[in-house]
Design an enzyme around this catalytic site. Structure first.
Site, PDB file in Angstrom:
ATOM      1  N   ARG A  24     -12.733  13.113   0.640  1.00  0.00           N
ATOM      2  CA  ARG A  24     -11.308  13.348   0.899  1.00  0.00           C
ATOM      3  C   ARG A  24     -10.963  14.812   0.637  1.00  0.00           C
ATOM      4  NH1 ARG A  24      -7.487   8.815  -1.477  1.00  0.00           N
ATOM      5  NH2 ARG A  24      -6.045  10.251  -0.494  1.00  0.00           N
ATOM      6  N   ILE A  51      -2.769   9.880  -0.411  1.00  0.00           N
ATOM      7  CA  ILE A  51      -2.415  10.913  -1.374  1.00  0.00           C
ATOM      8  C   ILE A  51      -3.235  12.139  -1.020  1.00  0.00           C
ATOM      9  CG2 ILE A  51      -2.442  11.591  -3.786  1.00  0.00           C
ATOM     10  CD1 ILE A  51      -2.184   8.565  -4.433  1.00  0.00           C
ATOM     11  N   LEU A  52      -2.545  13.209  -0.669  1.00  0.00           N
ATOM     12  CA  LEU A  52      -3.237  14.454  -0.353  1.00  0.00           C
ATOM     13  C   LEU A  52      -3.845  15.015  -1.639  1.00  0.00           C
ATOM     14  CD1 LEU A  52      -0.545  15.845   2.066  1.00  0.00           C
ATOM     15  CD2 LEU A  52      -2.876  15.175   2.695  1.00  0.00           C
ATOM     16  N   ASN A  66       8.016  13.988   3.399  1.00  0.00           N
ATOM     17  CA  ASN A  66       7.646  12.641   3.816  1.00  0.00           C
ATOM     18  C   ASN A  66       8.858  11.731   3.646  1.00  0.00           C
ATOM     19  OD1 ASN A  66       6.049  10.507   4.707  1.00  0.00           O
ATOM     20  ND2 ASN A  66       4.867  10.312   2.822  1.00  0.00           N
ATOM     21  N   THR A  67       8.763  10.554   4.243  1.00  0.00           N
ATOM     22  CA  THR A  67       9.791   9.531   4.076  1.00  0.00           C
ATOM     23  C   THR A  67       9.300   8.478   3.091  1.00  0.00           C
ATOM     24  OG1 THR A  67       8.925   8.228   5.915  1.00  0.00           O
ATOM     25  CG2 THR A  67      10.666   9.816   6.427  1.00  0.00           C
ATOM     26  N   HIS A  68      10.264   7.774   2.510  1.00  0.00           N
ATOM     27  CA  HIS A  68       9.947   6.668   1.611  1.00  0.00           C
ATOM     28  C   HIS A  68      11.055   5.638   1.757  1.00  0.00           C
ATOM     29  CE1 HIS A  68       7.830   4.841  -1.738  1.00  0.00           C
ATOM     30  NE2 HIS A  68       8.998   4.607  -2.310  1.00  0.00           N
ATOM     31  N   ASP A 100       4.248  16.327  -3.287  1.00  0.00           N
ATOM     32  CA  ASP A 100       3.435  17.083  -4.235  1.00  0.00           C
ATOM     33  C   ASP A 100       2.179  16.259  -4.529  1.00  0.00           C
ATOM     34  OD1 ASP A 100       4.204  15.098  -6.040  1.00  0.00           O
ATOM     35  OD2 ASP A 100       5.636  16.382  -7.095  1.00  0.00           O
ATOM     36  N   ASP A 104       4.723   9.918  -4.732  1.00  0.00           N
ATOM     37  CA  ASP A 104       6.175   9.907  -4.520  1.00  0.00           C
ATOM     38  C   ASP A 104       6.934  10.572  -5.665  1.00  0.00           C
ATOM     39  OD1 ASP A 104       5.859   8.535  -2.075  1.00  0.00           O
ATOM     40  OD2 ASP A 104       5.727   6.628  -3.133  1.00  0.00           O
TER      41      ASP A 104
END
Length: 147
Positions: A24, A51-52, A66-68, A100, A104
C-alpha cells in the site's frame, strides 16, 4: 462511469489497483507522485474507503477532501449509517472533511444535517444522506478552488 466521463472531457485518468503494487505504501507513493506530476491542487474523494498511507501525505498532504455519511467526530469509520441507527440519534449528517492520516479525523469543512426517520433502514437513510452529499460536495469544492 467516472473514468469514461473524465476521458470524454479530456481529463487525464489513472487507475491504481492495490494488487499492481508490492505494498500500500508503494501504491500511495505512486498515486501522490502522479497527482503532483499533473499539477493537481486538490484531490476530491467521494466516500473513498481506504486509509491513505503516511507516504501519500508526505507528498500530497493538506490537499485532500472526502465525504462521510455521519457527523464527525461522533461517528467515524466504515459503517457510519449503521452506527447512527444503532445509537438511536435523531439525525445524521452529510459531511465533507479534510483527509489526514487518521480515520475520519480531519477537520470538518461543512456538514448538513439529515434527520433519521422512525422507519429508516440503512438503505433508506444512506440514500437520503447520499442525495445531500451529491449537492454538498460540488458546492464545497467550488468554494475551495475559488479561495
Amino acid at each position: 462511469r467516472a473514468l469514461a466521463r473524465a476521458e470524454a472531457a479530456g481529463i487525464p485518468t489513472g487507475v491504481f489497483e492495490l494488487g499492481d503494487y508490492a505494498s500500500r505504501d508503494e501504491r500511495d507513493a505512486v498515486l501522490a507522485d502522479w497527482l503532483v506530476e499533473r499539477g493537481v491542487e486538490l484531490a476530491v474523494l467521494a466516500g473513498y474507503m481506504h486509509i491513505l498511507r503516511p507516504v501519500f501525505f508526505d507528498t500530497f498532504g493538506g490537499r485532500v477532501v472526502n465525504t462521510h455519511s455521519a457527523p464527525l467526530p461522533d461517528f467515524p469509520g466504515a459503517h457510519p449509517i449503521e452506527d447512527v441507527l444503532a445509537a438511536g440519534v435523531p439525525e445524521t449528517a452529510a459531511t465533507v472533511h479534510w483527509v489526514d492520516e487518521g480515520v475520519d479525523t480531519g477537520r470538518v469543512i461543512r456538514a448538513v444535517r439529515v434527520p433519521v426517520e422512525a422507519d429508516d433502514t440503512p438503505e433508506t437513510l444512506r440514500a437520503r444522506v447520499q442525495a445531500v452529499e451529491h449537492r454538498l460536495l460540488p458546492d464545497v469544492v467550488r468554494e475551495l478552488v475559488a479561495a
